[in-house]
Each structure stands twice: as structure tokens, then as C-alpha cells.
Design a protein around this motif. Structure first.
Motif, PDB file in Angstrom:
ATOM      1  N   THR A 234       0.832  -1.206   0.000  1.00 57.49           N
ATOM      2  CA  THR A 234       0.000   0.000   0.000  1.00 57.49           C
ATOM      3  C   THR A 234       0.865   1.253   0.000  1.00 57.49           C
ATOM      4  O   THR A 234       0.571   2.233  -0.701  1.00 57.49           O
ATOM      5  CB  THR A 234      -0.931   0.000   1.222  1.00 57.49           C
ATOM      6  N   SER A 238       0.757   3.750  -3.329  1.00 60.89           N
ATOM      7  CA  SER A 238       0.136   5.066  -3.117  1.00 60.89           C
ATOM      8  C   SER A 238       1.140   6.208  -3.287  1.00 60.89           C
ATOM      9  O   SER A 238       0.771   7.371  -3.266  1.00 60.89           O
ATOM     10  CB  SER A 238      -0.486   5.135  -1.715  1.00 60.89           C
ATOM     11  N   ASP A 239       2.400   5.851  -3.463  1.00 59.73           N
ATOM     12  CA  ASP A 239       3.467   6.849  -3.612  1.00 59.73           C
ATOM     13  C   ASP A 239       3.920   6.898  -5.080  1.00 59.73           C
ATOM     14  O   ASP A 239       3.477   6.107  -5.905  1.00 59.73           O
ATOM     15  CB  ASP A 239       4.642   6.459  -2.703  1.00 59.73           C
ATOM     16  N   ARG A 240       4.785   7.820  -5.399  1.00 57.15           N
ATOM     17  CA  ARG A 240       5.338   7.897  -6.743  1.00 57.15           C
ATOM     18  C   ARG A 240       6.216   6.678  -7.018  1.00 57.15           C
ATOM     19  O   ARG A 240       6.879   6.190  -6.103  1.00 57.15           O
ATOM     20  CB  ARG A 240       6.157   9.187  -6.907  1.00 57.15           C
ATOM     21  N   PRO A 241       6.274   6.152  -8.236  1.00 61.71           N
ATOM     22  CA  PRO A 241       5.687   6.681  -9.467  1.00 61.71           C
ATOM     23  C   PRO A 241       4.260   6.225  -9.730  1.00 61.71           C
ATOM     24  O   PRO A 241       3.679   6.593 -10.753  1.00 61.71           O
ATOM     25  CB  PRO A 241       6.622   6.094 -10.540  1.00 61.71           C
ATOM     26  N   TYR A 242       3.674   5.421  -8.810  1.00 67.62           N
ATOM     27  CA  TYR A 242       2.367   4.831  -9.117  1.00 67.62           C
ATOM     28  C   TYR A 242       1.209   5.766  -8.782  1.00 67.62           C
ATOM     29  O   TYR A 242       0.322   6.007  -9.600  1.00 67.62           O
ATOM     30  CB  TYR A 242       2.227   3.490  -8.377  1.00 67.62           C
ATOM     31  N   ASP A 243       1.142   6.250  -7.526  1.00 68.37           N
ATOM     32  CA  ASP A 243       0.069   7.154  -7.099  1.00 68.37           C
ATOM     33  C   ASP A 243      -1.320   6.568  -7.384  1.00 68.37           C
ATOM     34  O   ASP A 243      -2.220   7.257  -7.877  1.00 68.37           O
ATOM     35  CB  ASP A 243       0.198   8.522  -7.784  1.00 68.37           C
ATOM     36  N   TYR A 244      -1.505   5.279  -7.053  1.00 69.50           N
ATOM     37  CA  TYR A 244      -2.782   4.625  -7.319  1.00 69.50           C
ATOM     38  C   TYR A 244      -3.797   4.944  -6.225  1.00 69.50           C
ATOM     39  O   TYR A 244      -3.443   5.219  -5.077  1.00 69.50           O
ATOM     40  CB  TYR A 244      -2.599   3.105  -7.392  1.00 69.50           C
ATOM     41  N   SER A 245      -5.072   4.868  -6.599  1.00 68.58           N
ATOM     42  CA  SER A 245      -6.154   5.046  -5.626  1.00 68.58           C
ATOM     43  C   SER A 245      -6.311   3.768  -4.800  1.00 68.58           C
ATOM     44  O   SER A 245      -5.773   2.708  -5.139  1.00 68.58           O
ATOM     45  CB  SER A 245      -7.468   5.341  -6.355  1.00 68.58           C
ATOM     46  N   GLU A 246      -7.101   3.870  -3.715  1.00 73.90           N
ATOM     47  CA  GLU A 246      -7.327   2.706  -2.867  1.00 73.90           C
ATOM     48  C   GLU A 246      -8.003   1.572  -3.642  1.00 73.90           C
ATOM     49  O   GLU A 246      -7.689   0.390  -3.449  1.00 73.90           O
ATOM     50  CB  GLU A 246      -8.179   3.095  -1.652  1.00 73.90           C
ATOM     51  N   THR A 248      -7.788   0.879  -6.861  1.00 68.85           N
ATOM     52  CA  THR A 248      -6.819   0.245  -7.756  1.00 68.85           C
ATOM     53  C   THR A 248      -5.842  -0.621  -6.965  1.00 68.85           C
ATOM     54  O   THR A 248      -5.503  -1.743  -7.383  1.00 68.85           O
ATOM     55  CB  THR A 248      -6.041   1.306  -8.551  1.00 68.85           C
TER      56      THR A 248
END
Length: 420
Positions: A234, A238-246, A248
Motif C-alpha cells: 500500500t 500510493s506513492d510515486r511513481p504509481y500514485d494509485y487510488s485505494e 486500484t
């Protein structure tokens, strides 16, 4: 001599469904904490304590209820636990305040260990040459229950509110209690040992069974690795480079379905006498999985591949461990389960704590380094085990015989030592 009676496939699938549904109760609250906090007028932090309550309850159930599987008639025990779980879930659905919800969740945690009563029960019912496959199938159901719980609770809550999640779960527990009461055979208790002495005997089993101690060590390393990756994932996503939502991030749990398939494969390998070789193979998969996961910090493909391989390895060694310890003492399978799963539960707590601490110190690289270390330690233990002389069991232990053979069949001879 006629071939041993095979366990009905429909019963195996019912046991798998019941195990998955029971353990899913522990995970329903996790995606609903914000909603529950708003509905009951409390903070999200305080609402998070319902997860803690379920964990405390589950630990208590492992220590106090699972050993009863060796002492009492298990069909009745399973049915009663499911009905009490249903009542606790109904209390959660109707909870007027947070304190009532926390109490209900704690009781749900205690009674959800019925899944850990069903697994050794199935081990007793299965013929010797199918036990690994049967245990693997039931563990597949349990794993699918864990993976599906969060998605299912979010879907139901969106359609009908969070209380409907617990109301539906209560109805499922009642239905399963009725189905298992009809399907399970009545088998006499395996021991007449008083309850307090029964609990004390868990420590005795750990002291007297070197194979159990080794398999507990494998299990704890595996659970530490498993919890480490899924807790820290998680933070990574949730951090760079992904920055996905909960939402996803939640989809990545689908990679864990491979673990359910690996569980069945591990059981079949053990049935063929390949338990020791399977142990090394699954831990090699864990090692490769962690290497791929480390590369996944900058590569989505490597991360997904790593999660699939890692989960297959962890779950495969878990099933091999359980199949091995169930061959040690047929009369004590529930207590063996308590010892093994208590170690796993403690390791899960360690893994969760390590994930947060390691992320703050060195990020994903630190997480991966410790994950690789768990695999290397397990492989070193396996290599040492091959060189160590076979353990000599006390004569008094060798002379001890089960009091009641399972399902009317004679108790089989101990498995060859290569499976330890």
C-alpha cells in the motif's frame, strides 16, 4: 484388501466454502472503517480498533477453542461455533454504538477460528493418500475467502449499507451450520484429557516433536514475508511513481488467487511423498518473488510477477507444513493446529510492525531486503535439516496410540521421514 474410502468431493468443497466464509468475517470491516466511523459518530482511528478487536478475538480462539477439536465431538462443536458467530454478526449489524460493534466483532473473531477446527477435522476424515490434497483444497477456500472479503464487503455496503454486510454474513453462517450438521459425520473425541491438561499438552507437543518445531519456523518465516509484502505494498503503490487510488490498490489482491491454486498443488506433492523437495521449491519461489518485487519499485510488470510468484511460494509451503504436522499425531491434530497457527499469528503481527518501521528507514528496498532474508533463512534451515540426523522419538511417545481411528478406518503408520 479393499482400497481406502475416499472423502466425498462435495463434502470437501463444502468444508472449503465454510472455511473461506468463516475467515472472511475477519476482513469485512477493513474497507468500511470510514463509513462505520461516520455512521456511529466516532473517529476513523477509533473505528480501526474493530480490526484490533477481531485479531485479539481470533488469537483467543486459537488458544482456547481450537484444542477442543481433540476433546469433544467436532460436528457439534463446529455447528455451535457457527451459530454463535451468526449471533455475533447479527449484533454487529444492529449495533447502536461503537462499543457494541467492537464486542460483536471480538466474538466474531473468537468463533471464526472454526476454520481452523475444520482443517484438522478434514485431515482426520481423509484417507492417508489424499490428505494433502484435501487439506490443500480446503485451504484454497480459506485463501479465497480472505481475498474476496474486502471486495465483497465494499460491494454490498455500496448497494445496501455497511450493516447489510454483517446481516448477510450472519445468514450465511446459519446456512452453513445447517448444511454441515447434515453433511459431517459424528466421530468420537480423540482424547479424554481434561481441558486444562489439554492446553498444557500443546507445549509438550512442541517440545517433543522436532518436525513440528521446524514446520512452525517455516510457517512463521512465511507469514512474516507474506504480511510484510502486503502491508508495505500500500505504501509503494500510493506513492510515486504509481500514485494509485485505494480501489486500484485493492485489485492487486487478485494476484493472491495464485496462492489458492498453489495450495492444492502443494497438497498433491505431499501425497506423492515429495514434501521435503516441495518445501525447498516453494521457498525458492519466495526468494525469486522478492527479487522481482524489489525490481517492481520501478516496473509494474515485475511487481505483479513478483507478487504472483511470492504468494504461490508462501501459500505452497504453508500447505506442505500443515500436511506434514498432521501426519505426526492423529490424536492431536487440533492441538498441532493451535501450535502452528499461533506461531503464524505472532509472525503476522511482527510482519505488520516491520513493514511500517522498514518503510520509514529504507523504503521498498529495505522491505525487499528483509523479505529476501526470510527466504534465505528458510532455505538454510532446509539445508541444515537434510544434514541433521533423524530425530529419535521418546519410547513413550512411540507407544502411544490414538483412542479412536477416524471415520472407522485404522490409523495408518507414520509418514516416511522424508516428508518432515
Amino acid at each position: 484388501m479393499p482400497p481406502p474410502r475416499r472423502l466425498d468431493r462435495r463434502l470437501v468443497l463444502l468444508l472449503a466454502l465454510a472455511s473461506g466464509a468463516a475467515v472472511a468475517n475477519l476482513y469485512f470491516a477493513q474497507p468500511l472503517l470510514d463509513t462505520i466511523a461516520d455512521a456511529l459518530g466516532t473517529s476513523t482511528g477509533l473505528a480501526g480498533l474493530v480490526v484490533t478487536a477481531s485479531q485479539i478475538g481470533y488469537a483467543a480462539g486459537l488458544l482456547l477453542l481450537v484444542p477442543l477439536g481433540d476433546l469433544v465431538e467436532r460436528r457439534s462443536l463446529v455447528v455451535r461455533m457457527l451459530l454463535v458467530c451468526a449471533a455475533a454478526l447479527a449484533l454487529c449489524a444492529a449495533a447502536p454504538a461503537f462499543g457494541v460493534l467492537a464486542l460483536g466483532i471480538a466474538v466474531v473473531g473468537v468463533t471464526s477460528v472454526v476454520a481452523q477446527v475444520l482443517v484438522p477435522f478434514a485431515g482426520d476424515l481423509a484417507a492417508d493418500d489424499e490428505r494433502g490434497t484435501v487439506v490443500g483444497t480446503i485451504m484454497s477456500g480459506l485463501l479465497i475467502g480472505i481475498l474476496a472479503a474486502r471486495t465483497l464487503s465494499g460491494f454490498v455496503a455500496e448497494l445496501a449499507g455497511w450493516r447489510a454486510v454483517y446481516a448477510l454474513a450472519a445468514a450465511v453462517m446459519v446456512a452453513l451450520a445447517l448444511a454441515l450438521r447434515r453433511a459431517l459425520p459424528v466421530i468420537a473425541a480423540r482424547t479424554t484429557t481434561p481441558y486444562r491438561a489439554l492446553l498444557r499438552s500443546i507445549g509438550t507437543l512442541v517440545r517433543e516433536e522436532p518436525v513440528l518445531r521446524r514446520r512452525m519456523a517455516y510457517g512463521m518465516l512465511g507469514m512474516t514475508s507474506f504480511t510484510l509484502v502486503w502491508t508495505a505494498l500500500t505504501f509503494l503503490l500510493s506513492d510515486r511513481p504509481y500514485d494509485y487510488s485505494e480501489g486500484t490498490i485493492g485489485l492487486f489482491g487478485l494476484a493472491g488467487l495464485v496462492g489458492a491454486l498453489a495450495a492444492q498443488g502443494a497438497g498433491r506433492l505431499w501425497d506423492r511423498g515429495l514434501g521435503r523437495a516441495a518445501t525447498a521449491s516453494f521457498w525458492a519461489l519466495v526468494l525469486v518473488g522478492w527479487i522481482l518485487c524489489d525490481l517492481g519499485a520501478g516496473s509494474l510488470a515485475a511487481l505483479i510477477a513478483g507478487l504472483v510468484v511470492l504468494d504461490a511460494g508462501v501459500q505452497g509451503q504453508h500447505i506442505t507444513n500443515q500436511s506434514t504436522i498432521y501426519a505426526l499425531r492423529p490424536e492431536a491434530r487440533s492441538r498441532l493446529t493451535t501450535a502452528y497457527m499461533t506461531g503464524n499469528f505472532c509472525a503476522a503481527a511482527i510482519g505488520s510492525a516491520l513493514a511500517s518501521a522498514l518503510w520509514g528507514v529504507g523504503g521498498w528496498d529495505a522491505i525487499s531486503a528483509v523479505g529476501v532474508a526470510t527466504a534465505l533463512i528458510a532455505l538454510a534451515l532446509w539445508a541444515w535439516e537434510r544434514r541433521a540426523p533423524a530425530a529419535v522419538r521418546p519410547a513413550a511417545v512411540e507407544a502411544r496410540k490414538p483412542t479412536a481411528p477416524a471415520a472407522g478406518r485404522p490409523v495408518a503408520a507414520r509418514r516416511p521421514s522424508r516428508r518432515g
